[in-house]
Scaffold this motif. Structure first.
Motif, PDB file in Angstrom:
ATOM      1  N   ILE A   1      24.714  44.745  35.442  1.00 33.25           N
ATOM      2  CA  ILE A   1      25.651  45.592  35.004  1.00 33.25           C
ATOM      3  C   ILE A   1      25.022  46.696  34.320  1.00 33.25           C
ATOM      4  N   LYS A   2      25.496  47.743  34.660  1.00 36.49           N
ATOM      5  CA  LYS A   2      24.862  49.314  34.117  1.00 36.49           C
ATOM      6  C   LYS A   2      25.758  49.521  32.723  1.00 36.49           C
ATOM      7  N   LYS A   3      24.856  49.818  31.679  1.00 38.56           N
ATOM      8  CA  LYS A   3      25.443  49.687  30.299  1.00 38.56           C
ATOM      9  C   LYS A   3      25.532  51.475  30.055  1.00 38.56           C
ATOM     10  N   PRO A   4      26.666  51.686  29.274  1.00 37.97           N
ATOM     11  CA  PRO A   4      26.657  53.191  28.869  1.00 37.97           C
ATOM     12  C   PRO A   4      25.414  53.646  28.289  1.00 37.97           C
ATOM     13  N   ARG A   5      25.030  54.919  28.513  1.00 32.65           N
ATOM     14  CA  ARG A   5      24.052  55.544  27.900  1.00 32.65           C
ATOM     15  C   ARG A   5      24.427  55.947  26.381  1.00 32.65           C
ATOM     16  N   ALA A   6      25.537  56.282  26.192  1.00 33.96           N
ATOM     17  CA  ALA A   6      26.009  56.702  24.974  1.00 33.96           C
ATOM     18  C   ALA A   6      27.520  56.457  25.106  1.00 33.96           C
ATOM     19  N   TYR A   7      28.064  56.121  23.812  1.00 33.30           N
ATOM     20  CA  TYR A   7      29.234  55.975  23.683  1.00 33.30           C
ATOM     21  C   TYR A   7      30.279  56.963  23.687  1.00 33.30           C
ATOM     22  N   GLU A   8      30.577  57.581  24.679  1.00 32.92           N
ATOM     23  CA  GLU A   8      31.246  58.905  24.869  1.00 32.92           C
ATOM     24  C   GLU A   8      31.643  59.123  26.344  1.00 32.92           C
ATOM     25  N   CYS A   9      32.770  59.909  26.574  1.00 28.67           N
ATOM     26  CA  CYS A   9      33.214  60.188  27.966  1.00 28.67           C
ATOM     27  C   CYS A   9      32.333  61.367  28.179  1.00 28.67           C
ATOM     28  N   GLU A  10      31.335  61.448  29.327  1.00 24.77           N
ATOM     29  CA  GLU A  10      30.749  62.615  29.718  1.00 24.77           C
ATOM     30  C   GLU A  10      31.510  63.705  29.738  1.00 24.77           C
ATOM     31  N   GLU A  11      32.417  63.680  30.645  1.00 17.59           N
ATOM     32  CA  GLU A  11      33.303  64.829  30.809  1.00 17.59           C
ATOM     33  C   GLU A  11      34.027  65.262  29.728  1.00 17.59           C
ATOM     34  N   CYS A  12      34.796  64.483  28.813  1.00 21.77           N
ATOM     35  CA  CYS A  12      35.477  64.884  27.886  1.00 21.77           C
ATOM     36  C   CYS A  12      34.718  65.611  26.629  1.00 21.77           C
ATOM     37  N   VAL A  13      33.219  65.212  26.591  1.00 21.43           N
ATOM     38  CA  VAL A  13      32.511  65.898  25.778  1.00 21.43           C
ATOM     39  C   VAL A  13      32.233  67.467  26.339  1.00 21.43           C
ATOM     40  N   LYS A  14      32.250  67.713  27.492  1.00 22.04           N
ATOM     41  CA  LYS A  14      31.988  68.935  28.018  1.00 22.04           C
ATOM     42  C   LYS A  14      33.303  69.864  27.871  1.00 22.04           C
ATOM     43  N   SER A  15      34.615  69.256  27.855  1.00 16.92           N
ATOM     44  CA  SER A  15      35.780  69.883  27.824  1.00 16.92           C
ATOM     45  C   SER A  15      36.274  69.946  26.423  1.00 16.92           C
ATOM     46  N   GLY A  16      35.710  69.137  25.268  1.00 15.30           N
ATOM     47  CA  GLY A  16      36.092  68.915  23.934  1.00 15.30           C
ATOM     48  C   GLY A  16      37.416  68.074  23.810  1.00 15.30           C
ATOM     49  N   SER A  17      37.480  67.386  24.871  1.00 17.29           N
ATOM     50  CA  SER A  17      38.593  66.355  24.882  1.00 17.29           C
ATOM     51  C   SER A  17      38.431  65.009  23.988  1.00 17.29           C
ATOM     52  N   THR A  18      39.472  64.132  23.992  1.00 19.90           N
ATOM     53  CA  THR A  18      39.439  63.079  23.288  1.00 19.90           C
ATOM     54  C   THR A  18      39.618  61.791  24.312  1.00 19.90           C
ATOM     55  N   TRP A  19      39.276  60.577  23.991  1.00 20.94           N
ATOM     56  CA  TRP A  19      39.559  59.681  24.932  1.00 20.94           C
ATOM     57  C   TRP A  19      39.965  58.351  24.101  1.00 20.94           C
ATOM     58  N   VAL A  20      40.360  57.397  24.824  1.00 19.42           N
ATOM     59  CA  VAL A  20      40.871  56.054  24.310  1.00 19.42           C
ATOM     60  C   VAL A  20      39.776  54.923  24.310  1.00 19.42           C
ATOM     61  N   HIS A  21      39.420  54.707  25.605  1.00 22.76           N
ATOM     62  CA  HIS A  21      38.633  53.346  25.980  1.00 22.76           C
ATOM     63  C   HIS A  21      37.744  54.265  26.908  1.00 22.76           C
ATOM     64  N   LEU A  22      36.438  53.581  27.104  1.00 23.52           N
ATOM     65  CA  LEU A  22      35.510  54.108  27.889  1.00 23.52           C
ATOM     66  C   LEU A  22      35.105  53.010  29.043  1.00 23.52           C
ATOM     67  N   ARG A  23      34.674  53.496  30.410  1.00 24.90           N
ATOM     68  CA  ARG A  23      34.427  52.609  31.390  1.00 24.90           C
ATOM     69  C   ARG A  23      33.155  53.307  32.118  1.00 24.90           C
TER      70      ARG A  23
ATOM     71  N   VAL B   1      33.605  50.303  41.531  1.00 24.08           N
ATOM     72  CA  VAL B   1      33.662  49.374  40.705  1.00 24.08           C
ATOM     73  C   VAL B   1      33.139  50.094  39.078  1.00 24.08           C
ATOM     74  N   ILE B   2      34.013  49.573  38.144  1.00 21.08           N
ATOM     75  CA  ILE B   2      33.495  50.231  36.728  1.00 21.08           C
ATOM     76  C   ILE B   2      33.475  48.987  35.942  1.00 21.08           C
ATOM     77  N   ASN B   3      32.942  49.192  34.634  1.00 21.33           N
ATOM     78  CA  ASN B   3      32.885  48.020  33.608  1.00 21.33           C
ATOM     79  C   ASN B   3      33.295  48.523  32.327  1.00 21.33           C
ATOM     80  N   SER B   4      34.086  47.704  31.640  1.00 22.87           N
ATOM     81  CA  SER B   4      34.514  48.344  30.297  1.00 22.87           C
ATOM     82  C   SER B   4      32.936  48.580  29.468  1.00 22.87           C
ATOM     83  N   ALA B   5      33.236  49.647  28.835  1.00 27.24           N
ATOM     84  CA  ALA B   5      32.308  50.291  28.180  1.00 27.24           C
ATOM     85  C   ALA B   5      32.344  49.878  26.465  1.00 27.24           C
ATOM     86  N   GLU B   6      33.478  49.286  26.454  1.00 22.66           N
ATOM     87  CA  GLU B   6      33.891  48.842  24.950  1.00 22.66           C
ATOM     88  C   GLU B   6      33.040  47.484  24.378  1.00 22.66           C
TER      89      GLU B   6
END
Length: 91
Positions: free
Chosen positions: A17-39, A69-74
């Motif tokens: 299982i690949k785990k998140p490198r950081a607890y953030e959406c890599e694309e939302c960080v770039k655009s300044g957006s927010t997220w609910v949950h991560l995968r 395939v994704i896994n929950s990063a929560e």
């Protein structure tokens, strides 16, 4: 009558299982957006936002890159999801 259990070769192919490198959406960080949950994508390891988030980056990535395939990063959640076969597997 026997139950038919669906199998998914994409999920069965996951050996680690690949785990998140950081607890953030890599694309939302770039655009300044927010997220609910991560995968986290199990093909390339990118962590992106879920379909409950405004931008739905994880499912867009799955379609654009054919990464099924994704896994929950929560924290505390241990499951995989295959977008192609619409199947979940807990681990």
């Amino acid at each position: 009558m026997a139950l038919r259990i669906k199998k998914c070769g994409h999920i069965e192919a996951i050996t680690e299982i690949k785990k998140p490198r950081a607890y953030e959406c890599e694309e939302c960080v770039k655009s300044g957006s927010t997220w609910v949950h991560l995968r986290t994508c199990q093909e390339c390891g990118i962590t992106l936002c879920c379909d409950s988030s405004p931008n739905k980056h994880a499912s867009k990535h799955a379609v654009a890159k054919s990464h099924a395939v994704i896994n929950s990063a929560e924290p505390g959640e241990k499951w995989l999801w295959c977008y192609e076969h619409k199947l979940i597997a807990r681990y």
